[in-house]
Design a protein around this motif. Structure first.
Motif, short mmCIF file in Angstrom:
data_model
loop_
_atom_site.label_atom_id
_atom_site.label_comp_id
_atom_site.label_asym_id
_atom_site.label_seq_id
_atom_site.Cartn_x
_atom_site.Cartn_y
_atom_site.Cartn_z
N THR A 36 57.99 98.48 5.02
CA THR A 36 57.86 97.11 4.53
C THR A 36 57.09 97.15 3.23
O THR A 36 56.03 97.78 3.16
N VAL A 37 57.61 96.51 2.20
CA VAL A 37 56.91 96.37 0.93
C VAL A 37 56.27 94.98 0.92
O VAL A 37 56.94 93.98 1.22
N VAL A 38 54.99 94.92 0.62
CA VAL A 38 54.28 93.65 0.53
C VAL A 38 53.99 93.37 -0.94
O VAL A 38 53.27 94.12 -1.59
N ASP A 39 54.58 92.30 -1.43
CA ASP A 39 54.48 91.81 -2.80
C ASP A 39 55.24 92.70 -3.79
O ASP A 39 55.50 93.88 -3.53
N ALA B 153 62.20 95.54 4.49
CA ALA B 153 61.80 94.16 4.22
C ALA B 153 60.84 94.12 3.05
O ALA B 153 60.11 95.09 2.77
N LEU B 154 60.85 92.98 2.37
CA LEU B 154 59.87 92.66 1.34
C LEU B 154 59.20 91.35 1.75
O LEU B 154 59.87 90.33 1.95
N VAL B 155 57.89 91.39 1.92
CA VAL B 155 57.14 90.21 2.31
C VAL B 155 56.27 89.78 1.13
O VAL B 155 55.52 90.59 0.57
N LEU B 156 56.37 88.52 0.75
CA LEU B 156 55.57 87.97 -0.33
C LEU B 156 54.40 87.19 0.26
O LEU B 156 54.61 86.24 1.01
N THR B 157 53.18 87.58 -0.10
CA THR B 157 52.03 86.80 0.35
C THR B 157 52.06 85.41 -0.25
O THR B 157 51.60 84.45 0.36
N HIS B 158 52.63 85.30 -1.45
CA HIS B 158 52.82 84.02 -2.12
C HIS B 158 53.79 84.25 -3.26
O HIS B 158 54.22 85.38 -3.50
N ALA B 159 54.13 83.17 -3.98
CA ALA B 159 55.27 83.27 -4.89
C ALA B 159 54.92 83.09 -6.36
O ALA B 159 55.76 82.66 -7.15
N LEU C 27 69.29 96.12 -2.62
CA LEU C 27 68.98 96.66 -1.31
C LEU C 27 69.47 95.78 -0.16
O LEU C 27 69.55 96.24 0.98
N GLN C 28 69.78 94.52 -0.49
CA GLN C 28 70.16 93.56 0.54
C GLN C 28 69.12 93.48 1.66
O GLN C 28 69.45 93.31 2.83
N VAL C 29 67.85 93.59 1.28
CA VAL C 29 66.78 93.47 2.27
C VAL C 29 66.30 92.03 2.32
O VAL C 29 66.38 91.30 1.31
N PRO C 30 65.81 91.57 3.47
CA PRO C 30 65.26 90.21 3.51
C PRO C 30 63.96 90.12 2.73
O PRO C 30 63.13 91.03 2.77
N VAL C 31 63.81 89.02 2.02
CA VAL C 31 62.56 88.69 1.33
C VAL C 31 61.94 87.51 2.07
O VAL C 31 62.54 86.45 2.18
#
Length: 259
Positions: free
Chosen positions: A42-45, A71-77, A92-96
């Motif tokens: 998982t990549v964060v930000d 997955a890519l998780v954004l702490t904020h945008a 990558l067609q990964v969920p953000v």
């Protein structure tokens, strides 16, 4: 064991195992985190557009590849955390993942609420000039928004590698969320609590200045749920990890207050 070395290319540093199985990729004063679990990442930000090449180098350094990113998780945008998100979706067609209160901001990462104009800060805080210049050189002014996202819940465990618990912590943005990796005793605080404020160039545990914060009073209130995690390792969106525990970081941030 932690190892720290530049990635291939200019201006980025990978620090391995800042917490077990969590690696810090710092580029132009912004942190991304690579969280490993069972061969997946998982990549964060997402920092800046040019951070992409450093992400490739960092994955290679830890023995992974883009194919392992789940997955890519954004702490904020904000723009400096959305950087390569659109590319990740396309290639990558990964969920953000982003909280629904920041969904519109993710699509338009420069249209953010703030309490004060940022333009006076370089004059008020000269130490910020080098930080802001590095961000601009990394592509801070050319970030594309991302609209193909999944909604990050306000609480509960997220089903991505690392399985963090979401800690809703609004104030910096309306939908800011921290991520608590309880089994690793680590809390990714995003910009709810940082150890470097890019707008002041100041180091130490603090919230970010009103130049980029929607509601400083709410941001200070949101430090309480962060403290309640009791995490020992604090991994901020800007600045070095804080290893003396989230409670001491929160105490220091409240003492510093808003700016």
């Amino acid at each position: 064991m932690t190892s720290r070395r530049p990635t291939s290319g200019r201006g980025a540093t990978l620090t391995r195992d800042v917490a077990p199985g969590i690696h810090r990729l710092e580029h132009a004063y912004v942190n991304c985190y690579l969280v490993e679990e069972a061969g997946a990442v998982t990549v964060v930000d997402a920092a800046f557009p040019s951070t992409w090449r450093h992400l490739l180098s960092a994955l290679s350094e830890i023995g992974r590849s883009l194919a392992d990113v789940s997955a890519l998780v954004l702490t904020h945008a904000h723009f400096d955390h959305v950087g390569f998100a659109a590319r990740a979706v396309q290639e990558l067609q990964v969920p953000v993942w982003v909280h629904p209160a920041d969904r519109r901001l993710a699509a338009h990462p420069y249209r953010y609420q703030r309490e004060r104009t940022p333009f006076l800060y370089p004059f008020m805080y000269p130490k910020s000039v080098g930080v802001i210049s590095a961000m601009a050189a990394a592509g801070a002014l050319t970030v594309k928004g991302v609209s193909d996202v999944r909604e990050l819940p306000s609480s509960g465990v997220l089903d991505v590698p690392g399985h963090p618990t979401v800690v809703f912590s609004p104030g910096h943005t309306n939908g800011h969320c921290a991520l608590h990796f309880a089994d690793r005793d680590a809390l990714v605080t995003g910009d709810a609590l940082v150890t470097l404020d890019p707008y002041k160039g100041a180091r130490g545990a603090q919230i970010i200045a009103g130049a980029a914060t929607a509601n400083s009073s709410l941001a200070l209130d949101s430090l309480t749920p962060l403290a309640e995690t009791g995490a020992t390792i604090v991994l901020p969106g800007h600045g070095e990890p804080w290893l003396d525990g989230i409670r001491s970081a929160v105490q220091a941030a409240k003492a510093t207050g808003a700016a």
